[in-house]
Scaffold this active site. Sequence first.
Site, PDB file in Angstrom:
ATOM      1  CD  GLN A   1      -6.335  -5.060  -7.887  1.00 42.06           C
ATOM      2  OE1 GLN A   1      -6.257  -5.251  -6.626  1.00 42.06           O
ATOM      3  NE2 GLN A   1      -7.309  -4.520  -8.486  1.00 42.06           N
TER       4      GLN A   1
ATOM      5  NE  ARG B   1      -1.171  -7.876   0.987  1.00 41.37           N
ATOM      6  CZ  ARG B   1      -1.810  -7.173   0.182  1.00 41.37           C
ATOM      7  NH1 ARG B   1      -2.409  -7.742  -1.062  1.00 41.37           N
ATOM      8  NH2 ARG B   1      -1.562  -5.942   0.304  1.00 41.37           N
TER       9      ARG B   1
HETATM   10  N1   CP Z   1      -5.241  -4.148  -3.954  1.00 44.83           N
HETATM   11  C1   CP Z   1      -4.978  -4.659  -2.896  1.00 44.83           C
HETATM   12  O1   CP Z   1      -4.152  -5.671  -3.101  1.00 44.83           O
HETATM   13  O2   CP Z   1      -5.341  -4.162  -1.821  1.00 44.83           O
HETATM   14  P1   CP Z   1      -4.883  -4.390  -0.215  1.00 44.83           P
HETATM   15  O3   CP Z   1      -3.413  -4.095  -0.138  1.00 44.83           O
HETATM   16  O4   CP Z   1      -5.732  -3.674   0.615  1.00 44.83           O
HETATM   17  O5   CP Z   1      -4.918  -5.915  -0.126  1.00 44.83           O
END
Ligand code: CP
Length: 313
Positions: free
Chosen positions: A146, A116
């Site tokens: 997403q 991430r």
């Molecule tokens: N939509 C999404 O990726 O949310 P987060 O940033 O909370 O993981």
Amino acid sequence: MDINKYTPKYKISQGNLLRLSDMTTEDIFELLYLAKAMKKKFKVGEHPPVLKNKTIALLFGNVSTRTRVSFEMGIRQLGGDYIFLPKNETQLSRGESIKDTAVMLGRYGLSAVVLRAFTDAEVSEFARYSSIPVINGISDETHPLQILSDLFTIWEVKGRFDKLKIAYIGDGNNIANSLIMGCSKVNMDIAIDSPHGYSPARDVVERGMQFGNVLITDDVTEAVRGADIVYTDVFISMNDEDDEEKKRILARYRVTKETMALAKEDAVFMHCMPAHRGEEVSAEVIDGPQSIVYDQAENRLHINKAVLALLTK
Ligand code: CP
Ligand code: NVA
């Protein structure tokens, strides 16, 4: 190809999940069908132990609510284990290379790694040296998990993809890029209404146009007319500097009830979240009857489980 006429085989052609542009329409359908099966089981309290004896590394470089919790809970529900690795607590933060990290993480018996907040180039480099599946949990330019979750949500709510139109309003960011790839690959029409200077990446638009109808416009009426779905995202993403000028330019792209009135009567509103009410969307839209944002968020769980199950098979 019509998803409702597709017969899933529960396998995908990819060893990694890096970006939607790498995936075939069949790969996307496979994941959506498995997510549907996973969700059905989840709703009756059944948890197939497909990750038994498997451990997944979650190597995260920025904050997260949905991605982190949906992975941690999804892995537990499938009988697996995880190691949460904040990037700044690893030697990456002190200059260790992506190559050394990727090679070495493959030596400990992990079954996959979720990255991430790496750049797209770093995600590709990591995958090049990794002996285990690499999953992109958001990058500066893409957010495939997403959009897979969003496609699953659209399929649930609208029952199909063919001939649907989605209008994305606002910053041409990682969500817009992945929406273009995902929607065009499942045969949806997509219109993007962004200001000059904040349009989605040109190569993504050109690639999307090879698969479907991608309209880039700065006319909200043209974008939203006949739309089945209206989608927006934050004006300032996590990898952006706070920028008052950008917020000022984007202010007129806020999705309001007037925007929704330009779409079809049964149109739904989507947002990947986190959302800023009064900035990119009005509270009455995101909290109103057309909003399906919490379904999108929930479906992250079911998609993540499908992705892990197929990649670690
Ligand atoms: N939509 C999404 O990726 O949310 P987060 O940033 O909370 O993981
Ligand atoms: N565009 C947003 C998406 C968050 C899920 C960001 O990158 O911060």
